[in-house]
Design a protein around this motif. Structure first.
Motif, PDB file in Angstrom:
ATOM      1  N   ILE A  91       0.867  -1.180   0.000  1.00 23.10           N
ATOM      2  CA  ILE A  91       0.000   0.000   0.000  1.00 23.10           C
ATOM      3  C   ILE A  91       0.902   1.228   0.000  1.00 23.10           C
ATOM      4  N   THR A  92       1.018   1.882  -1.158  1.00 28.89           N
ATOM      5  CA  THR A  92       1.994   2.962  -1.312  1.00 28.89           C
ATOM      6  C   THR A  92       1.378   4.322  -1.599  1.00 28.89           C
ATOM      7  N   LYS A  93       0.131   4.388  -1.994  1.00 29.82           N
ATOM      8  CA  LYS A  93      -0.487   5.679  -2.317  1.00 29.82           C
ATOM      9  C   LYS A  93      -1.847   5.759  -1.637  1.00 29.82           C
ATOM     10  N   GLU A  94      -1.812   6.042  -0.357  1.00 30.77           N
ATOM     11  CA  GLU A  94      -3.053   6.074   0.410  1.00 30.77           C
ATOM     12  C   GLU A  94      -2.847   6.895   1.674  1.00 30.77           C
ATOM     13  N   TYR A  95      -3.942   7.464   2.167  1.00 30.34           N
ATOM     14  CA  TYR A  95      -3.943   8.188   3.430  1.00 30.34           C
ATOM     15  C   TYR A  95      -4.440   7.229   4.511  1.00 30.34           C
ATOM     16  N   ILE A  96      -3.615   6.960   5.497  1.00 31.95           N
ATOM     17  CA  ILE A  96      -3.950   6.009   6.555  1.00 31.95           C
ATOM     18  C   ILE A  96      -4.118   6.770   7.865  1.00 31.95           C
ATOM     19  N   TRP A  97      -5.267   6.538   8.534  1.00 30.33           N
ATOM     20  CA  TRP A  97      -5.612   7.326   9.714  1.00 30.33           C
ATOM     21  C   TRP A  97      -5.456   6.578  11.024  1.00 30.33           C
ATOM     22  N   SER A  98      -5.623   5.261  11.028  1.00 33.52           N
ATOM     23  CA  SER A  98      -5.498   4.519  12.285  1.00 33.52           C
ATOM     24  C   SER A  98      -5.322   3.034  12.009  1.00 33.52           C
ATOM     25  N   PHE A  99      -4.867   2.298  13.043  1.00 34.13           N
ATOM     26  CA  PHE A  99      -4.694   0.848  12.976  1.00 34.13           C
ATOM     27  C   PHE A  99      -5.428   0.192  14.144  1.00 34.13           C
ATOM     28  N   ALA A 100      -5.773  -1.092  13.965  1.00 29.00           N
ATOM     29  CA  ALA A 100      -6.307  -1.905  15.062  1.00 29.00           C
ATOM     30  C   ALA A 100      -5.868  -3.343  14.840  1.00 29.00           C
ATOM     31  N   THR A 101      -5.359  -3.982  15.890  1.00 31.56           N
ATOM     32  CA  THR A 101      -4.923  -5.377  15.815  1.00 31.56           C
ATOM     33  C   THR A 101      -5.927  -6.252  16.551  1.00 31.56           C
ATOM     34  N   ALA A 102      -6.410  -7.290  15.873  1.00 31.37           N
ATOM     35  CA  ALA A 102      -7.446  -8.162  16.417  1.00 31.37           C
ATOM     36  C   ALA A 102      -6.834  -9.282  17.257  1.00 31.37           C
ATOM     37  N   PRO A 103      -7.630  -9.915  18.125  1.00 33.87           N
ATOM     38  CA  PRO A 103      -7.131 -11.050  18.907  1.00 33.87           C
ATOM     39  C   PRO A 103      -6.606 -12.195  18.047  1.00 33.87           C
ATOM     40  N   ASN A 104      -7.159 -12.368  16.834  1.00 34.86           N
ATOM     41  CA  ASN A 104      -6.690 -13.449  15.960  1.00 34.86           C
ATOM     42  C   ASN A 104      -5.434 -13.077  15.175  1.00 34.86           C
ATOM     43  N   GLY A 105      -4.896 -11.883  15.409  1.00 38.91           N
ATOM     44  CA  GLY A 105      -3.668 -11.470  14.747  1.00 38.91           C
ATOM     45  C   GLY A 105      -3.861 -10.640  13.498  1.00 38.91           C
ATOM     46  N   GLY A 111       1.255   4.569   9.422  1.00 36.44           N
ATOM     47  CA  GLY A 111       0.323   5.034   8.404  1.00 36.44           C
ATOM     48  C   GLY A 111       0.646   6.465   8.032  1.00 36.44           C
ATOM     49  N   THR A 112       0.724   6.751   6.745  1.00 37.65           N
ATOM     50  CA  THR A 112       1.206   8.048   6.288  1.00 37.65           C
ATOM     51  C   THR A 112       0.125   8.866   5.596  1.00 37.65           C
ATOM     52  N   TYR A 113       0.480  10.104   5.355  1.00 33.53           N
ATOM     53  CA  TYR A 113      -0.403  11.043   4.664  1.00 33.53           C
ATOM     54  C   TYR A 113      -0.106  10.992   3.164  1.00 33.53           C
ATOM     55  N   GLY A 114      -0.687   9.992   2.496  1.00 32.77           N
ATOM     56  CA  GLY A 114      -0.568   9.891   1.052  1.00 32.77           C
ATOM     57  C   GLY A 114       0.469   8.924   0.537  1.00 32.77           C
ATOM     58  N   ALA A 115       1.250   8.297   1.427  1.00 34.85           N
ATOM     59  CA  ALA A 115       2.277   7.349   0.977  1.00 34.85           C
ATOM     60  C   ALA A 115       2.030   5.943   1.506  1.00 34.85           C
ATOM     61  N   GLY A 116       0.825   5.666   1.969  1.00 35.07           N
ATOM     62  CA  GLY A 116       0.465   4.312   2.342  1.00 35.07           C
ATOM     63  C   GLY A 116       0.999   3.854   3.683  1.00 35.07           C
ATOM     64  N   ILE A 117       1.359   2.563   3.735  1.00 37.45           N
ATOM     65  CA  ILE A 117       1.738   1.907   4.985  1.00 37.45           C
ATOM     66  C   ILE A 117       3.188   1.440   4.926  1.00 37.45           C
ATOM     67  N   TYR A 118       3.930   1.732   5.983  1.00 40.08           N
ATOM     68  CA  TYR A 118       5.276   1.205   6.174  1.00 40.08           C
ATOM     69  C   TYR A 118       5.263   0.247   7.359  1.00 40.08           C
ATOM     70  N   LYS A 119       6.246  -0.658   7.392  1.00 43.71           N
ATOM     71  CA  LYS A 119       6.407  -1.582   8.514  1.00 43.71           C
ATOM     72  C   LYS A 119       7.886  -1.726   8.843  1.00 43.71           C
ATOM     73  N   THR A 120       8.184  -2.070  10.093  1.00 44.86           N
ATOM     74  CA  THR A 120       9.571  -2.349  10.433  1.00 44.86           C
ATOM     75  C   THR A 120       9.963  -3.708   9.868  1.00 44.86           C
ATOM     76  N   ILE A 121      11.223  -3.837   9.515  1.00 43.49           N
ATOM     77  CA  ILE A 121      11.704  -5.078   8.917  1.00 43.49           C
ATOM     78  C   ILE A 121      11.722  -6.205   9.944  1.00 43.49           C
ATOM     79  N   SER A 122      12.055  -5.872  11.181  1.00 44.36           N
ATOM     80  CA  SER A 122      12.114  -6.866  12.253  1.00 44.36           C
ATOM     81  C   SER A 122      11.183  -6.451  13.384  1.00 44.36           C
ATOM     82  N   PRO A 123      10.758  -7.405  14.217  1.00 45.81           N
ATOM     83  CA  PRO A 123       9.933  -7.047  15.376  1.00 45.81           C
ATOM     84  C   PRO A 123      10.670  -6.092  16.303  1.00 45.81           C
ATOM     85  N   THR A 124       9.972  -5.109  16.822  1.00 44.38           N
ATOM     86  CA  THR A 124      10.599  -4.128  17.712  1.00 44.38           C
ATOM     87  C   THR A 124      11.040  -4.750  19.024  1.00 44.38           C
TER      88      THR A 124
END
Length: 453
Positions: free
Chosen positions: A48-62, A328-341
């Motif tokens: 997801i590279t061209k999108e405005y993302i406002w929030s995230f939610a992680t479910a119990p099932n992952g 989540g970014t303003y117009g550039a979609g979603i980034y993730k870390t390469i490894s778990p924090t």
């Protein structure tokens, strides 16, 4: 100087210039290479590279859900590596995009929109149903699931709203709040609620939003954008301030808002947009035009955490169950870390000797081999999912000793390990993209494979 002399001078200068440029290019390449080698990237782009993302939610099932502008809600079943859009059932996304998302303990997903409506999904985000057609909340900024399963939403128009019937009906809960423009909401383990507002500060409720008490930040031109607590119970709030006034930043309180201290984050930017903690108690904050910062000592010190980030306009942070951080970014979609924090700060990463390899052959028909490596003994789960996130089969679900393993996946008999295979009515899989994901201890990884018939 004659014409020939001019030409000779040009030739000599050109030759000198060429030699100089060769040295410069070689030197620059060497420096660039050394910098590239020494600066290990923390972040990577997702699909997801061209999108405005406002929030995230992680479910119990992952599963992870992200609220976006153009395609409703995005869903990931592989800890944020890949995302699938879902807008089936949304009737108003052109002008009233999704701004907030939350999930309850039964994996039911709720999405709030800029138009004040709330949608519900009972099939893991595949389809959506409008649940509040007769009551408009007005420009929803945030929505959370409370510990009792009820919903709390904050909006720019009518403030805090409470629903005890999965979003069908709502009751305003603003008693004590002067300016009901609510930008953020949070509830912590003791049941206390917090509401961050636009220019009216931070409020706290100890009685499920019946009444609210002000606990600071009543400052003009400030927005409380997020509220978190670390594992010591220290309260942190991000404040989006005005650049000319210098009133933004990250603030902390160890006594429930009686006293506040500004965190020493080394940035001049005043637009602090989000904060989140991981399972180790590390704190991450995003500054809209200046990337991500991290503290591993309860907010005393902060370090840049933005290597590999191609875009700094961050609006929201999220975290997967395995510790992967999402932005989540303003117009550039979603980034993730390469490894778990949860693993990055260790000298030898806990997951360094775990691995999930690309299946071979790939593409395949009908069989392919999936290999994985275990550093230590543990309960292993290896599952296959289709493109919609539905589980196809469980390849491994047992305790394994350290070592290298291989398992064969057969697309002709995908349901042989499923107790409900008779109910599926499907003898084999169709051509297309499938996902496989391994989970063992704190290690989790997902990969894609392609079935071509």
């Amino acid at each position: 100087m004659y014409k020939e002399d001019v030409v000779n001078e040009i030739i000599i200068n050109y030759r000198n210039w060429k030699q100089l440029m060769k040295k410069f290019i070689c030197s620059s390449f060497f420096v660039f290479s050394m910098v590239a080698l020494n600066a290990q990237s923390v972040w990577q782009e997702t699909n997801i590279t061209k999108e405005y993302i406002w929030s995230f939610a992680t479910a119990p099932n992952g599963y992870i859900y992200a609220a976006g502008n153009s395609s409703g809600v995005y869903r990931s079943i592989d800890n944020g590596l890949t995302w699938t859009p879902s807008s089936a059932g949304f009737t108003e996304l052109i002008l009233k995009y999704v701004t907030a998302v939350t999930v309850n303990k039964n994996n039911i997903v709720f999405a709030g929109t800029f138009g004040g409506t709330v949608y519900k999904s009972i099939d893991y985000g595949l389809t959506w149903t409008l649940v509040n057609p007769s009551y408009n909340l007005g420009a929803i900024n945030c929505i959370i699931t409370l510990s009792n399963g009820d919903l709390l939403a904050g909006s720019d128009v009518i403030g805090v709203n409470y629903s005890s019937d999965n979003g069908v009906t709502w009751i305003q809960k603003n008693y004590g709040i002067s300016n009901p423009k609510v930008k953020s909401l949070a509830q912590f383990t003791n049941g206390d609620l917090y509401a961050g507002t636009d220019s009216d500060g931070l409020y706290k409720s100890t009685n499920l939003a019946v009444t609210w008490t002000s606990i600071g930040f009543k400052t003009v031109s400030t927005k409380i954008t997020s509220i978190v607590k670390d594992d010591l119970g220290t309260l942190f709030v991000t404040v989006w301030g005005q650049q000319s006034l210098g009133n933004g930043g990250l603030f902390s309180s160890a006594n429930e808002g009686v006293q506040w201290a500004k965190a020493p984050v080394a940035t001049s930017v005043q637009a602090f947009s989000s904060a989140i903690t991981n399972s180790k108690g590390d704190i991450f904050i995003s500054v809209f035009s200046d990337g991500v910062y991290r503290s591993t000592d309860h907010g005393k010190n902060w370090n840049e955490y933005k290597s590999g980030f191609g875009y700094a306009g961050i609006q929201a942070l999220g975290i997967a169950q395995n510790g992967i951080l999402l932005a989540g970014t303003y117009g550039a979609g979603i980034y993730k870390t390469i490894s778990p924090t949860t693993d990055i700060v260790q000298s030898k990463g806990v997951t360094a000797n775990y691995a999930l390899y690309q299946n071979y052959p790939n593409p395949f028909n009908p069989e392919t081999t999936i290999s994985y490596k275990l550093q230590a003994a543990g309960k292993v789960s290896l599952k296959v999912f289709d493109l919609l996130g539905r589980e196809v089969t469980t390849l491994v679900d047992e305790f394994k000793q350290p070592g290298n393993y291989k398992v064969i996946f057969n697309a002709k008999t995908p349901y042989q390990n499923r107790r409900d295979r008779v109910l599926t009515g499907i003898a084999s899989l169709h051509s297309g993209v499938y996902f496989y994901r391994i989970e063992v201890g704190r290690f989790s990884k997902g990969m894609k494979m392609l079935l071509l018939k």
